[in-house]
Write a protein that holds these residues in place. Structure first.
Motif, PDB file in Angstrom:
ATOM      1  N   ASP A 124       0.941 -15.211 -11.838  1.00 27.53           N
ATOM      2  CA  ASP A 124       1.141 -16.440 -11.074  1.00 27.53           C
ATOM      3  C   ASP A 124       1.109 -16.175  -9.568  1.00 27.53           C
ATOM      4  OD1 ASP A 124       1.843 -18.145 -13.443  1.00 27.53           O
ATOM      5  OD2 ASP A 124       3.457 -16.666 -13.576  1.00 27.53           O
ATOM      6  N   ILE A 125       1.615 -15.013  -9.180  1.00 31.39           N
ATOM      7  CA  ILE A 125       1.739 -14.645  -7.771  1.00 31.39           C
ATOM      8  C   ILE A 125       1.104 -13.277  -7.567  1.00 31.39           C
ATOM      9  CG2 ILE A 125       3.374 -14.113  -5.902  1.00 31.39           C
ATOM     10  CD1 ILE A 125       5.428 -15.887  -7.420  1.00 31.39           C
ATOM     11  N   SER A 126       0.249 -13.162  -6.550  1.00 38.57           N
ATOM     12  CA  SER A 126      -0.277 -11.835  -6.208  1.00 38.57           C
ATOM     13  C   SER A 126       0.098 -11.533  -4.759  1.00 38.57           C
ATOM     14  CB  SER A 126      -1.788 -11.746  -6.411  1.00 38.57           C
ATOM     15  OG  SER A 126      -2.474 -12.517  -5.470  1.00 38.57           O
ATOM     16  N   ILE A 127       0.531 -10.298  -4.585  1.00 39.64           N
ATOM     17  CA  ILE A 127       0.914  -9.815  -3.261  1.00 39.64           C
ATOM     18  C   ILE A 127       0.026  -8.621  -2.939  1.00 39.64           C
ATOM     19  CG2 ILE A 127       2.764  -8.890  -1.826  1.00 39.64           C
ATOM     20  CD1 ILE A 127       3.373 -11.714  -2.927  1.00 39.64           C
ATOM     21  N   THR A 128      -0.779  -8.746  -1.900  1.00 39.97           N
ATOM     22  CA  THR A 128      -1.580  -7.613  -1.465  1.00 39.97           C
ATOM     23  C   THR A 128      -0.787  -6.844  -0.418  1.00 39.97           C
ATOM     24  OG1 THR A 128      -2.762  -9.035   0.095  1.00 39.97           O
ATOM     25  CG2 THR A 128      -3.816  -8.636  -2.029  1.00 39.97           C
ATOM     26  N   MET A 129      -1.000  -5.543  -0.410  1.00 40.97           N
ATOM     27  CA  MET A 129      -0.184  -4.666   0.421  1.00 40.97           C
ATOM     28  C   MET A 129      -0.702  -4.519   1.843  1.00 40.97           C
ATOM     29  SD  MET A 129       2.325  -3.603  -1.540  1.00 40.97           S
ATOM     30  CE  MET A 129       2.384  -5.320  -1.986  1.00 40.97           C
ATOM     31  N   GLY A 130      -1.930  -4.929   2.083  1.00 44.39           N
ATOM     32  CA  GLY A 130      -2.544  -4.743   3.394  1.00 44.39           C
ATOM     33  C   GLY A 130      -3.503  -3.580   3.298  1.00 44.39           C
ATOM     34  N   CYS A 131      -4.698  -3.868   2.872  1.00 46.59           N
ATOM     35  CA  CYS A 131      -5.661  -2.807   2.579  1.00 46.59           C
ATOM     36  C   CYS A 131      -6.505  -2.518   3.812  1.00 46.59           C
ATOM     37  CB  CYS A 131      -6.526  -3.235   1.406  1.00 46.59           C
ATOM     38  SG  CYS A 131      -5.532  -3.867   0.027  1.00 46.59           S
ATOM     39  N   ASP A 132      -6.981  -1.303   3.926  1.00 44.61           N
ATOM     40  CA  ASP A 132      -7.725  -0.894   5.112  1.00 44.61           C
ATOM     41  C   ASP A 132      -9.041  -1.651   5.285  1.00 44.61           C
ATOM     42  OD1 ASP A 132      -5.726   0.906   5.752  1.00 44.61           O
ATOM     43  OD2 ASP A 132      -6.660   2.519   4.600  1.00 44.61           O
ATOM     44  N   VAL A 133      -9.818  -1.778   4.229  1.00 48.97           N
ATOM     45  CA  VAL A 133     -11.122  -2.414   4.334  1.00 48.97           C
ATOM     46  C   VAL A 133     -11.119  -3.766   3.625  1.00 48.97           C
ATOM     47  CG1 VAL A 133     -13.578  -2.167   3.856  1.00 48.97           C
ATOM     48  CG2 VAL A 133     -12.234  -0.162   4.461  1.00 48.97           C
ATOM     49  N   TYR A 134     -10.681  -3.789   2.391  1.00 49.06           N
ATOM     50  CA  TYR A 134     -10.602  -5.035   1.628  1.00 49.06           C
ATOM     51  C   TYR A 134      -9.449  -4.915   0.646  1.00 49.06           C
ATOM     52  CZ  TYR A 134     -12.483  -2.457  -2.305  1.00 49.06           C
ATOM     53  OH  TYR A 134     -12.644  -1.545  -3.312  1.00 49.06           O
ATOM     54  N   CYS A 135      -8.915  -6.053   0.270  1.00 47.49           N
ATOM     55  CA  CYS A 135      -7.851  -6.076  -0.724  1.00 47.49           C
ATOM     56  C   CYS A 135      -8.409  -6.663  -2.012  1.00 47.49           C
ATOM     57  CB  CYS A 135      -6.680  -6.935  -0.255  1.00 47.49           C
ATOM     58  SG  CYS A 135      -5.615  -6.106   0.934  1.00 47.49           S
ATOM     59  N   PRO A 136      -7.957  -6.168  -3.134  1.00 52.04           N
ATOM     60  CA  PRO A 136      -8.391  -6.746  -4.402  1.00 52.04           C
ATOM     61  C   PRO A 136      -7.973  -8.212  -4.484  1.00 52.04           C
ATOM     62  CG  PRO A 136      -7.191  -4.699  -4.749  1.00 52.04           C
ATOM     63  CD  PRO A 136      -7.040  -5.059  -3.304  1.00 52.04           C
ATOM     64  N   VAL A 137      -8.821  -8.993  -5.097  1.00 57.64           N
ATOM     65  CA  VAL A 137      -8.535 -10.413  -5.272  1.00 57.64           C
ATOM     66  C   VAL A 137      -8.388 -10.674  -6.763  1.00 57.64           C
ATOM     67  CG1 VAL A 137      -9.427 -12.756  -4.976  1.00 57.64           C
ATOM     68  CG2 VAL A 137      -9.841 -11.027  -3.212  1.00 57.64           C
TER      69      VAL A 137
ATOM     70  N   ASN B  58      -4.795 -16.415  -9.290  1.00 59.64           N
ATOM     71  CA  ASN B  58      -3.369 -16.693  -9.370  1.00 59.64           C
ATOM     72  C   ASN B  58      -3.096 -18.032  -8.723  1.00 59.64           C
ATOM     73  OD1 ASN B  58      -2.429 -16.284  -6.438  1.00 59.64           O
ATOM     74  ND2 ASN B  58      -3.739 -14.538  -6.841  1.00 59.64           N
ATOM     75  N   GLN B  59      -1.833 -18.413  -8.678  1.00 57.81           N
ATOM     76  CA  GLN B  59      -1.455 -19.696  -8.091  1.00 57.81           C
ATOM     77  C   GLN B  59      -0.926 -19.561  -6.663  1.00 57.81           C
ATOM     78  OE1 GLN B  59       1.132 -21.891 -10.757  1.00 57.81           O
ATOM     79  NE2 GLN B  59       0.096 -20.996 -12.514  1.00 57.81           N
ATOM     80  N   TYR B  60      -0.524 -18.349  -6.272  1.00 58.33           N
ATOM     81  CA  TYR B  60       0.046 -18.145  -4.942  1.00 58.33           C
ATOM     82  C   TYR B  60      -0.225 -16.707  -4.516  1.00 58.33           C
ATOM     83  CZ  TYR B  60       3.509 -17.816  -1.198  1.00 58.33           C
ATOM     84  OH  TYR B  60       4.123 -17.624   0.007  1.00 58.33           O
ATOM     85  N   THR B  61      -0.625 -16.515  -3.250  1.00 56.82           N
ATOM     86  CA  THR B  61      -0.942 -15.181  -2.740  1.00 56.82           C
ATOM     87  C   THR B  61      -0.294 -14.973  -1.376  1.00 56.82           C
ATOM     88  OG1 THR B  61      -3.093 -15.192  -3.846  1.00 56.82           O
ATOM     89  CG2 THR B  61      -2.822 -13.624  -2.062  1.00 56.82           C
ATOM     90  N   GLU B  62       0.181 -13.760  -1.159  1.00 51.27           N
ATOM     91  CA  GLU B  62       0.624 -13.329   0.167  1.00 51.27           C
ATOM     92  C   GLU B  62       0.010 -11.967   0.448  1.00 51.27           C
ATOM     93  OE1 GLU B  62       5.179 -15.138   0.309  1.00 51.27           O
ATOM     94  OE2 GLU B  62       4.861 -13.025   0.728  1.00 51.27           O
ATOM     95  N   ASP B  63      -0.259 -11.693   1.719  1.00 51.31           N
ATOM     96  CA  ASP B  63      -0.657 -10.350   2.145  1.00 51.31           C
ATOM     97  C   ASP B  63       0.445  -9.818   3.043  1.00 51.31           C
ATOM     98  OD1 ASP B  63      -1.902  -7.987   2.820  1.00 51.31           O
ATOM     99  OD2 ASP B  63      -3.272  -8.899   4.255  1.00 51.31           O
ATOM    100  N   TRP B  64       1.051  -8.711   2.620  1.00 49.45           N
ATOM    101  CA  TRP B  64       2.158  -8.151   3.379  1.00 49.45           C
ATOM    102  C   TRP B  64       1.701  -7.248   4.519  1.00 49.45           C
ATOM    103  CZ3 TRP B  64       6.239  -6.865  -0.940  1.00 49.45           C
ATOM    104  CH2 TRP B  64       6.752  -8.075  -1.431  1.00 49.45           C
ATOM    105  N   ASN B  65       0.436  -6.904   4.570  1.00 45.68           N
ATOM    106  CA  ASN B  65      -0.135  -6.161   5.692  1.00 45.68           C
ATOM    107  C   ASN B  65       0.697  -4.937   6.081  1.00 45.68           C
ATOM    108  OD1 ASN B  65      -2.184  -5.740   7.547  1.00 45.68           O
ATOM    109  ND2 ASN B  65      -1.108  -6.836   9.161  1.00 45.68           N
ATOM    110  N   LEU B  66       0.996  -4.109   5.085  1.00 42.34           N
ATOM    111  CA  LEU B  66       1.806  -2.905   5.289  1.00 42.34           C
ATOM    112  C   LEU B  66       0.928  -1.708   5.644  1.00 42.34           C
ATOM    113  CD1 LEU B  66       3.910  -3.415   2.073  1.00 42.34           C
ATOM    114  CD2 LEU B  66       4.799  -3.597   4.403  1.00 42.34           C
ATOM    115  N   ASP B  67       1.401  -0.889   6.553  1.00 40.96           N
ATOM    116  CA  ASP B  67       0.705   0.360   6.859  1.00 40.96           C
ATOM    117  C   ASP B  67       0.802   1.287   5.651  1.00 40.96           C
ATOM    118  OD1 ASP B  67       0.061  -0.383   9.454  1.00 40.96           O
ATOM    119  OD2 ASP B  67       1.922   0.441  10.278  1.00 40.96           O
ATOM    120  N   ASP B  68      -0.251   2.057   5.407  1.00 35.43           N
ATOM    121  CA  ASP B  68      -0.235   3.036   4.326  1.00 35.43           C
ATOM    122  C   ASP B  68       0.482   4.287   4.826  1.00 35.43           C
ATOM    123  OD1 ASP B  68      -0.665   4.764   2.232  1.00 35.43           O
ATOM    124  OD2 ASP B  68      -2.840   4.568   2.226  1.00 35.43           O
ATOM    125  N   PRO B  69       1.624   4.641   4.215  1.00 40.93           N
ATOM    126  CA  PRO B  69       2.386   5.791   4.695  1.00 40.93           C
ATOM    127  C   PRO B  69       1.893   7.135   4.153  1.00 40.93           C
ATOM    128  CG  PRO B  69       3.570   4.763   2.916  1.00 40.93           C
ATOM    129  CD  PRO B  69       2.347   3.919   3.157  1.00 40.93           C
TER     130      PRO B  69
END
Length: 143
Positions: free
Chosen positions: A81-94, A97-108
């Motif tokens: 129902d909900i997908s959260i992308t982590m903040g991908c360098d080039v592209y994020c998987p799609v 779902n019914q709701y999406t957020e991108d958290w735009n996190l740096d890769d540690p």
């Protein structure tokens, strides 16, 4: 947002499903497992979860991700129902779902423990915020 009649399925997605999305899955199960069904997945498969993520999650939260999780591909998880992308360098998987957020996190990955811990803390807060937003939405919908 989404249906409030059942526990929504949430997927934390990234390309490799080996670090940030795995941390998010583990923290969400701990913090929001009473609210969501929780998964993580990626478009490419690593052979294991990032060892620094495993070590720090054990150290900080006493969560052993190696015992409870493994890298998964998007087709290994149910429809969410909900997908959260982590903040991908080039592209994020799609994923559908019914709701999406991108958290735009740096890769540690390959960063210092301090930078790694900062990302973990940010993920924890984002999980808490997601749960709070959903609970407020559900309450509003049920009025």
């Amino acid at each position: 947002m989404i249906s409030t009649n059942s526990k929504p399925k949430v997927a934390f997605v990234c390309v490799h499903n080996s670090c940030r999305s795995q941390i998010a899955e583990a923290l969400a199960k701990k913090i929001a497992g009473d609210t969501f069904e929780i998964y993580s997945a990626g478009t490419e498969l690593k052979d294991r979860i990032n060892p620094d993520a495993v070590r720090l999650m054990k150290e900080i939260y006493n969560i052993d991700m190696e015992k409870t999780q493994q890298p998964k591909l998007l087709n290994d998880i149910p429809t969410v129902d909900i997908s959260i992308t982590m903040g991908c360098d080039v592209y994020c998987p799609v994923i559908e779902n019914q709701y999406t957020e991108d958290w735009n996190l740096d890769d540690p990955t390959a960063e210092s423990d301090d930078k790694f811990k900062a990302v973990i803390v940010e993920i924890e807060q984002d999980v808490r915020d997601l749960k709070a937003k959903y609970l407020a939405y559900r309450e509003e919908q049920n009025k």
